[in-house]
Design a protein around this motif. Structure first.
Motif, PDB file in Angstrom:
ATOM      1  N   VAL A   1      60.792  32.235  54.478  1.00 51.35           N
ATOM      2  CA  VAL A   1      60.456  33.452  53.741  1.00 51.35           C
ATOM      3  C   VAL A   1      59.433  34.271  54.509  1.00 51.35           C
ATOM      4  O   VAL A   1      59.538  35.496  54.630  1.00 51.35           O
ATOM      5  N   MET A   2      58.452  33.591  55.062  1.00 46.07           N
ATOM      6  CA  MET A   2      57.368  34.284  55.749  1.00 46.07           C
ATOM      7  C   MET A   2      57.805  34.909  57.062  1.00 46.07           C
ATOM      8  O   MET A   2      57.228  35.916  57.498  1.00 46.07           O
ATOM      9  N   THR A   3      58.802  34.324  57.717  1.00 46.05           N
ATOM     10  CA  THR A   3      59.114  34.717  59.099  1.00 46.05           C
ATOM     11  C   THR A   3      60.529  35.222  59.341  1.00 46.05           C
ATOM     12  O   THR A   3      60.792  35.828  60.390  1.00 46.05           O
TER      13      THR A   3
ATOM     14  N   LEU B   1      62.777  43.101  53.870  1.00 50.10           N
ATOM     15  CA  LEU B   1      61.537  43.755  53.466  1.00 50.10           C
ATOM     16  C   LEU B   1      60.961  44.617  54.577  1.00 50.10           C
ATOM     17  O   LEU B   1      60.330  45.646  54.309  1.00 50.10           O
ATOM     18  N   LEU B   2      61.163  44.221  55.831  1.00 50.47           N
ATOM     19  CA  LEU B   2      60.769  45.113  56.939  1.00 50.47           C
ATOM     20  C   LEU B   2      61.499  46.439  56.825  1.00 50.47           C
ATOM     21  O   LEU B   2      60.917  47.518  57.036  1.00 50.47           O
ATOM     22  N   ALA B   3      62.806  46.383  56.497  1.00 46.17           N
ATOM     23  CA  ALA B   3      63.583  47.612  56.355  1.00 46.17           C
ATOM     24  C   ALA B   3      63.130  48.414  55.136  1.00 46.17           C
ATOM     25  O   ALA B   3      63.019  49.647  55.198  1.00 46.17           O
ATOM     26  N   VAL B   4      62.861  47.742  54.042  1.00 47.56           N
ATOM     27  CA  VAL B   4      62.404  48.422  52.830  1.00 47.56           C
ATOM     28  C   VAL B   4      61.104  49.175  53.090  1.00 47.56           C
ATOM     29  O   VAL B   4      60.936  50.334  52.679  1.00 47.56           O
TER      30      VAL B   4
ATOM     31  N   ALA C   1      47.461  33.974  57.587  1.00 51.04           N
ATOM     32  CA  ALA C   1      48.853  34.419  57.655  1.00 51.04           C
ATOM     33  C   ALA C   1      49.049  35.836  57.130  1.00 51.04           C
ATOM     34  O   ALA C   1      50.193  36.291  57.016  1.00 51.04           O
ATOM     35  N   GLY C   2      47.959  36.523  56.785  1.00 50.34           N
ATOM     36  CA  GLY C   2      48.086  37.930  56.441  1.00 50.34           C
ATOM     37  C   GLY C   2      47.800  38.294  54.994  1.00 50.34           C
ATOM     38  O   GLY C   2      48.064  39.426  54.584  1.00 50.34           O
ATOM     39  N   PHE C   3      47.232  37.381  54.219  1.00 48.05           N
ATOM     40  CA  PHE C   3      46.951  37.685  52.823  1.00 48.05           C
ATOM     41  C   PHE C   3      45.484  38.049  52.637  1.00 48.05           C
ATOM     42  O   PHE C   3      44.585  37.300  53.037  1.00 48.05           O
ATOM     43  N   ASP C   4      45.249  39.200  51.993  1.00 48.02           N
ATOM     44  CA  ASP C   4      43.890  39.656  51.734  1.00 48.02           C
ATOM     45  C   ASP C   4      43.211  38.806  50.668  1.00 48.02           C
ATOM     46  O   ASP C   4      42.003  38.552  50.740  1.00 48.02           O
TER      47      ASP C   4
ATOM     48  N   SER D   1      54.942  35.877  63.489  1.00 43.53           N
ATOM     49  CA  SER D   1      54.736  37.146  62.785  1.00 43.53           C
ATOM     50  C   SER D   1      55.177  36.954  61.337  1.00 43.53           C
ATOM     51  O   SER D   1      56.319  36.556  61.094  1.00 43.53           O
ATOM     52  N   THR D   2      54.308  37.226  60.380  1.00 41.49           N
ATOM     53  CA  THR D   2      54.639  37.002  58.976  1.00 41.49           C
ATOM     54  C   THR D   2      54.896  38.318  58.256  1.00 41.49           C
ATOM     55  O   THR D   2      54.425  39.387  58.662  1.00 41.49           O
ATOM     56  N   ILE D   3      55.611  38.222  57.144  1.00 38.75           N
ATOM     57  CA  ILE D   3      55.884  39.426  56.367  1.00 38.75           C
ATOM     58  C   ILE D   3      54.595  39.993  55.780  1.00 38.75           C
ATOM     59  O   ILE D   3      54.445  41.217  55.657  1.00 38.75           O
ATOM     60  N   ALA D   4      53.625  39.141  55.465  1.00 42.63           N
ATOM     61  CA  ALA D   4      52.350  39.645  54.945  1.00 42.63           C
ATOM     62  C   ALA D   4      51.627  40.471  56.000  1.00 42.63           C
ATOM     63  O   ALA D   4      51.076  41.538  55.709  1.00 42.63           O
TER      64      ALA D   4
END
Length: 486
Positions: free
Chosen positions: A87-89, A322-325, A145-148, A110-113
């Motif tokens: 999911v993350m990658t 999600l990158l496309a969205v 991993a990219g979460f605030d 590289s993660t989606i977050a």
């Protein structure tokens, strides 16, 4: 990581609006809020909308009536940690150093977050993590991993769990799934009126055993489903509990007036615990259909009305979709196993490249969430050194090399719809099985002897994919990032 220029961004979002049939809407150029919700061990058939005979899931049923149902949606793996890495990658979990439960995802991924952060999203993770540490100094933590913001457990948890809140360890009271949703709703209410779109990941600890959570404000909750399910009653009680949390989430989106432009996706991390309702052969832990096929629903009211998608899709597809969205491009993107699902959602495409699965190559690693975080909390409260420094990074900078006798061990499969090929290797011996899923969704009749041309071509494709996966796992995708954190 590279964000497009304003001109290209506008052009691309216009194209996206045309693709989805909403070019004239006033919010066509606004990035949506994105919420990813995942159950822990819910099988394909373990929901009312998929005709379960007794389990009550009214909120998932309503979401299915309103949204997009994926009828052949697959977890990337038949156990939890690997699917979460996918999911993350957008990559098969072996590529990310997560061949089984309890392994840590490589920090160079590289993660989606991170991708959504780069274009202005505020990001939060709530619930089960299980792809790294929850120690704040670790590059494998949600923060790394990219979460605030994050309130996370190392593995599954039940009532009164120990969790890590942005790296501060706490003991909380109440059911773990309710706590995870409480934190999600707090995040949404905090940021809903801000100028940043929101990305939240809620990974429920239910319905993983030992099934101590019970539905809230429900008559007879503690004995619910006892008559129908016996020893499995706790499993179904936790499914009803998490359904209640989905209802809370959907209600909050409406209350906050952000439902229309929020993409909400729900699925499970692997097959369920009851093979009779798993949607295929076997159950969790197997890469036959019952271990991989899971419930999956997408809701995005301003974009999609109800439909059922028969084209196979996977948790690996979430990242590129999600990158496309969000219209994000990634520089030097490593090999992806997932695809962008937007053309399929728009009815422009009904085929997809094959899906590869692989399990049983490496053993899992035990992760006792409460025990570990309690130990960290006690040291933190006493001002003592970290009692578990070995859990900060574990083996993420050890790049495995396998000799010929070890390289392809385990059970692999190649889903080239409607064909599914299995390669089962044990102690150097290989057995092949071939099924036509359209005719034989339970994978009962091996037709490898009846379709030699299909068998031969798929064997070559599967073995080439396995070779590619092993190259990634050995660090080939990271270049000069291999010995450090990005």
């Amino acid at each position: 990581m590279m964000v497009k220029s304003a001109f290209l961004l506008a052009l691309s979002m216009t194209a996206f609006a045309i693709l989805t049939g909403h070019a004239g809407e006033s919010n066509a150029n606004e990035r949506p809020n994105i919420l990813l919700v995942m159950a822990d061990d819910q099988g394909y058939g373990d929901a009312g909308y998929n005709d379960h005979p007794f389990v009550k899931t009214p909120h998932l049923d309503a979401m299915a009536r309103d949204g997009v149902v994926f009828d052949h949606f697959y977890a990337a793996a038949p156990v939890c940690s690997p699917t979460r890495a996918s999911v993350m990658t957008g990559r098969h979990p072996f590529r990310c150093n997560v061949p089984n439960h309890g392994h840590y995802m490589h920090p160079a991924e590289s993660t989606i977050a991170e991708a959504l952060q780069s274009v202005g999203y505020v990001t939060g993770h709530f619930g089960k993590w299980h792809i790294g540490s929850v120690q704040p100094e670790s590059a494998t933590s949600p923060g790394g991993a990219g979460f605030d913001e994050w309130l996370s457990g190392l593995n599954f948890f039940d009532n009164d769990p120990y969790l890590s809140h942005n790296g501060t360890y706490k003991k909380l009271e109440g059911p773990g799934s309710v706590i995870s949703m409480d934190a999600t709703l707090e995040f949404l209410r905090k940021h809903a009126k801000g100028d940043q779109p929101m990305f939240a990941v809620t990974w429920f600890p239910a319905p993983h055993d030992p099934h101590q959570e019970i539905p809230q404000a429900t008559d007879g909750a503690a004995t619910m489903y006892q008559k129908e399910a016996g020893k499995k009653a706790g499993y179904y009680r936790e499914i009803t509990l998490l359904d209640q949390q989905v209802g809370r989430l959907r209600g909050a989106l409406k209350e906050l007036e952000i439902a229309d432009n929020t993409l909400l996706f729900y699925c499970s991390d692997n097959g369920g615990l009851n093979p009779q309702t798993s949607g295929g052969r076997a159950m969790k832990g197997s890469i036959y259909e019952g271990g991989l096929r899971v419930p999956a629903i997408l809701q995005w009211p301003s974009r999609y009305q109800h439909q059922v998608i028969a084209t196979p899709a996977s948790t690996c597809d979430l990242y590129p979709t999600l990158l496309a969205v969000a219209d994000v491009e990634i520089e030097d993107q490593p090999t992806l196993d997932g695809i962008n699902l937007l053309p399929i959602l728009a009815g422009k495409q009904d085929q997809r490249p094959p899906l590869g699965f692989w399990h049983g190559h490496s053993q899992g690693q035990s992760t006792w969430s409460d025990r570990i975080i309690k130990s960290l909390k006690e040291a933190q409260d006493a001002g003592k050194p970290n009692p578990l420094p070995q859990r900060v990074l574990k083996n993420v900078y050890q790049y495995p090399k396998f000799d010929r006798n070890q390289a392809t061990r385990g059970h692999a499969a190649w889903n080239k719809w409607p064909w599914k090929l299995h390669r089962i290797e044990n102690k150097g011996r290989v057995r092949w099985e071939l099924y036509n899923l359209a005719d034989d969704p339970m994978e009962r009749a091996d037709v490898s002897g009846d379709a030699p041309d299909v068998l031969e071509s798929m064997q070559k494709e599967l073995e080439a994919w396995q070779k590619s996966v092993l190259q990634s796992w050995s660090g080939a995708d990271y270049g000069d990032q291999k010995t450090g954190v990005r």
